[in-house]
Design a protein around this motif. Structure first.
Motif, PDB file in Angstrom:
ATOM      1  N   ALA A 183       0.849  -1.199   0.000  1.00 31.06           N
ATOM      2  CA  ALA A 183       0.000   0.000   0.000  1.00 31.06           C
ATOM      3  C   ALA A 183       0.878   1.239   0.000  1.00 31.06           C
ATOM      4  N   ILE A 184       0.382   2.264  -0.648  1.00 33.20           N
ATOM      5  CA  ILE A 184       0.989   3.600  -0.521  1.00 33.20           C
ATOM      6  C   ILE A 184      -0.106   4.480   0.067  1.00 33.20           C
ATOM      7  N   VAL A 185       0.200   5.061   1.232  1.00 33.29           N
ATOM      8  CA  VAL A 185      -0.787   5.951   1.821  1.00 33.29           C
ATOM      9  C   VAL A 185      -0.240   7.384   1.804  1.00 33.29           C
ATOM     10  N   LYS A 186      -1.109   8.291   1.380  1.00 33.73           N
ATOM     11  CA  LYS A 186      -0.740   9.705   1.356  1.00 33.73           C
ATOM     12  C   LYS A 186      -1.506  10.358   2.495  1.00 33.73           C
ATOM     13  N   ILE A 187      -0.766  10.935   3.449  1.00 33.19           N
ATOM     14  CA  ILE A 187      -1.407  11.565   4.602  1.00 33.19           C
ATOM     15  C   ILE A 187      -1.276  13.078   4.456  1.00 33.19           C
ATOM     16  N   TYR A 188      -2.395  13.773   4.537  1.00 35.20           N
ATOM     17  CA  TYR A 188      -2.407  15.213   4.261  1.00 35.20           C
ATOM     18  C   TYR A 188      -2.284  16.034   5.544  1.00 35.20           C
ATOM     19  N   GLY A 189      -1.588  17.167   5.398  1.00 30.62           N
ATOM     20  CA  GLY A 189      -1.557  18.162   6.470  1.00 30.62           C
ATOM     21  C   GLY A 189      -1.972  19.487   5.864  1.00 30.62           C
ATOM     22  N   ILE A 190      -1.467  20.581   6.461  1.00 30.46           N
ATOM     23  CA  ILE A 190      -1.707  21.904   5.853  1.00 30.46           C
ATOM     24  C   ILE A 190      -0.347  22.574   5.713  1.00 30.46           C
ATOM     25  N   GLN A 191      -0.019  22.947   4.488  1.00 33.20           N
ATOM     26  CA  GLN A 191       1.273  23.548   4.197  1.00 33.20           C
ATOM     27  C   GLN A 191       1.380  24.919   4.861  1.00 33.20           C
ATOM     28  N   GLY A 192       2.608  25.295   5.288  1.00 31.31           N
ATOM     29  CA  GLY A 192       2.766  26.623   5.882  1.00 31.31           C
ATOM     30  C   GLY A 192       4.219  26.929   6.189  1.00 31.31           C
ATOM     31  N   HIS A 193       4.460  28.151   6.722  1.00 35.51           N
ATOM     32  CA  HIS A 193       5.817  28.565   7.095  1.00 35.51           C
ATOM     33  C   HIS A 193       6.218  27.818   8.364  1.00 35.51           C
ATOM     34  N   ILE A 194       7.435  27.343   8.367  1.00 30.92           N
ATOM     35  CA  ILE A 194       7.864  26.503   9.499  1.00 30.92           C
ATOM     36  C   ILE A 194       7.967  27.306  10.799  1.00 30.92           C
ATOM     37  N   ALA A 195       8.091  28.620  10.670  1.00 26.30           N
ATOM     38  CA  ALA A 195       8.179  29.471  11.866  1.00 26.30           C
ATOM     39  C   ALA A 195       6.798  29.801  12.428  1.00 26.30           C
ATOM     40  N   TYR A 196       5.763  29.445  11.674  1.00 29.21           N
ATOM     41  CA  TYR A 196       4.391  29.709  12.139  1.00 29.21           C
ATOM     42  C   TYR A 196       3.562  28.414  12.123  1.00 29.21           C
ATOM     43  N   PRO A 197       4.007  27.432  12.898  1.00 23.34           N
ATOM     44  CA  PRO A 197       3.335  26.120  12.826  1.00 23.34           C
ATOM     45  C   PRO A 197       1.868  26.199  13.254  1.00 23.34           C
ATOM     46  N   GLU A 198       1.511  27.250  14.014  1.00 24.71           N
ATOM     47  CA  GLU A 198       0.116  27.372  14.463  1.00 24.71           C
ATOM     48  C   GLU A 198      -0.844  27.587  13.292  1.00 24.71           C
ATOM     49  N   PHE A 199      -0.299  28.029  12.144  1.00 26.93           N
ATOM     50  CA  PHE A 199      -1.147  28.239  10.971  1.00 26.93           C
ATOM     51  C   PHE A 199      -1.053  27.065   9.981  1.00 26.93           C
TER      52      PHE A 199
END
Ligand SMILES: [Zn+2]
Length: 376
Positions: A183-199
């Motif tokens: 299996a290949i599983v693609k797990i999604y997050g939300i892309q953003g600036h690494i200095a603003y992980p809260e976003f």
């Protein structure tokens, strides 16, 4: 007999038939089989050549093999050129010597010798050789077996010549194989600036609990013939290593499960899906199924193969279902008795692949003895 095996092996090794190419290997084999009265069918599917040939009627034994080889790798590291068969100290060197042009030669010589001596035997001898066993195994044995099933052909016994021996010819035969599911599983997050992980939402961080679940996954405890089913991760990819300030929007994880008949693949799939759900992961999963497990735990072929090994190799073989899957799996759909017996596998797929010449001779005697005991 010995010289014929050496000559035929050499003729085949000389042809650089890197999977899925055959480059004429099967023409050599068809010509020989035609010469002793076989009906020849060349079944070409896309780039893959398949040879289905048979002689006789009644209960059928099919010799199964492949004429393709894996690439040579770094040619400079070979002691002898990979596609120039060379004999040194009783060994034949060259790509495919052990996997499996040597055993194909042993099969052909055994068949020739048997048919010439006992022309009206009681049964049908057939061969199925393909050229895509080492690559996708998609247009080869799988498709030909499908064609044969559509024709309502019956194959009672199936003998695969893959290199199954560990140290001494015949010390190990495969009487089954595990199933394989990837299996290949693609797990999604939300892309953003690494200095603003809260976003953002880091899919790499999020996937760790899922990976831990995979590593702790216990599927079954195996049985008399099979080791416990097992999962291995083969691929992880996320982000861009040149961009150090970005949280990526997805991670891809690939894993494979080798499983035994104690568990159904549907159960495995539902366990994996459960982990994804439990960890609240938005995902897309693609499954790749390459074959269910199969086992030949008893039967006429098994007895004959065991006796023939004891007679000619003076060794009592162990039965094993370990290792990768093989084209034998496709014959389980035909309810054949499936066994695998071939040369020592120590150098297969490696630099300086080789086979002990004497082993090919003994192997040919074993194959011939199997024919005698089945059909005379
Ligand atoms: Zn092979």
């Amino acid at each position: 007999m010995l010289n014929s095996i050496i000559n035929l092996s050499q003729d085949l090794i000389k042809i650089p038939s890197i999977s899925p190419l055959d480059l004429g290997c099967q023409d050599i084999l068809s010509a020989r089989l035609k010469n002793i009265g076989f009906t020849i069918e060349n079944i070409k599917i896309n780039n893959t050549n398949n040879l289905w040939a048979y002689r006789g009627t009644g209960k059928t034994l099919t010799f199964v093999g492949h004429t393709d080889v894996v690439p040579a790798g770094n040619i400079k590291k070979w002691k002898t050129p990979p596609f120039k068969p060379t004999m040194i100290n009783g060994y034949l060197f060259g790509r495919g010597a052990a996997d499996m042009k040597g055993s194909i030669s042993s099969m052909i010589i055994a068949i020739e010798s048997f048919v010439k001596k006992y022309s009206s035997y009681d049964g049908r001898i057939s061969v199925l050789f393909t050229s895509d066993e080492e690559s996708r195994a998609y247009d080869g044995t799988k498709k030909v077996v499908q064609i044969l099933r559509n024709r309502k052909e019956k194959i009672h016994y199936c003998l695969v010549g893959e290199p199954t021996s560990n140290k001494i010819l015949g010390d190990c035969i495969k009487n089954g194989r595990r199933g394989s599911l990837s299996a290949i599983v693609k797990i999604y997050g939300i892309q953003g600036h690494i200095a603003y992980p809260e976003f953002a939402e880091n899919p790499i961080h999020k996937s760790f609990l899922f990976i831990k679940n995979l590593l702790n996954l216990e599927l079954d405890s195996g049985n008399f013939y099979f080791q416990p089913s097992e999962l291995q991760i083969f691929y992880i990819s996320a982000g861009n290593m040149n961009i150090t300030n970005m949280i990526p929007n997805f991670i891809k994880i690939g894993f494979n499960i080798r499983y035994n008949p104690e568990i159904k693949k549907e159960v495995i799939c539902s366990k994996i899906k459960y982990f994804l759900k439990k960890n609240n992961l938005k995902n897309k999963i693609s499954w790749f199924f390459s074959g269910d497990p199969f086992i030949t735990s008893s039967g006429k072929l098994l007895n004959i193969v065991m006796d023939s090994i004891i007679k000619y190799s003076k060794i009592s073989p162990i039965l094993s279902t370990s290792g990768g899957t093989s084209d034998g799996r496709f014959f389980s759909l035909m309810n054949s008795e499936i066994l695998e017996l071939g040369p020592v596998n120590k150098t297969i797929h490696k630099i300086n692949e080789c086979v002990k010449i004497q082993d090919l001779y003994i192997l040919s005697k074993i194959y011939k003895n199997i024919l005698k005991n089945l059909f005379l």
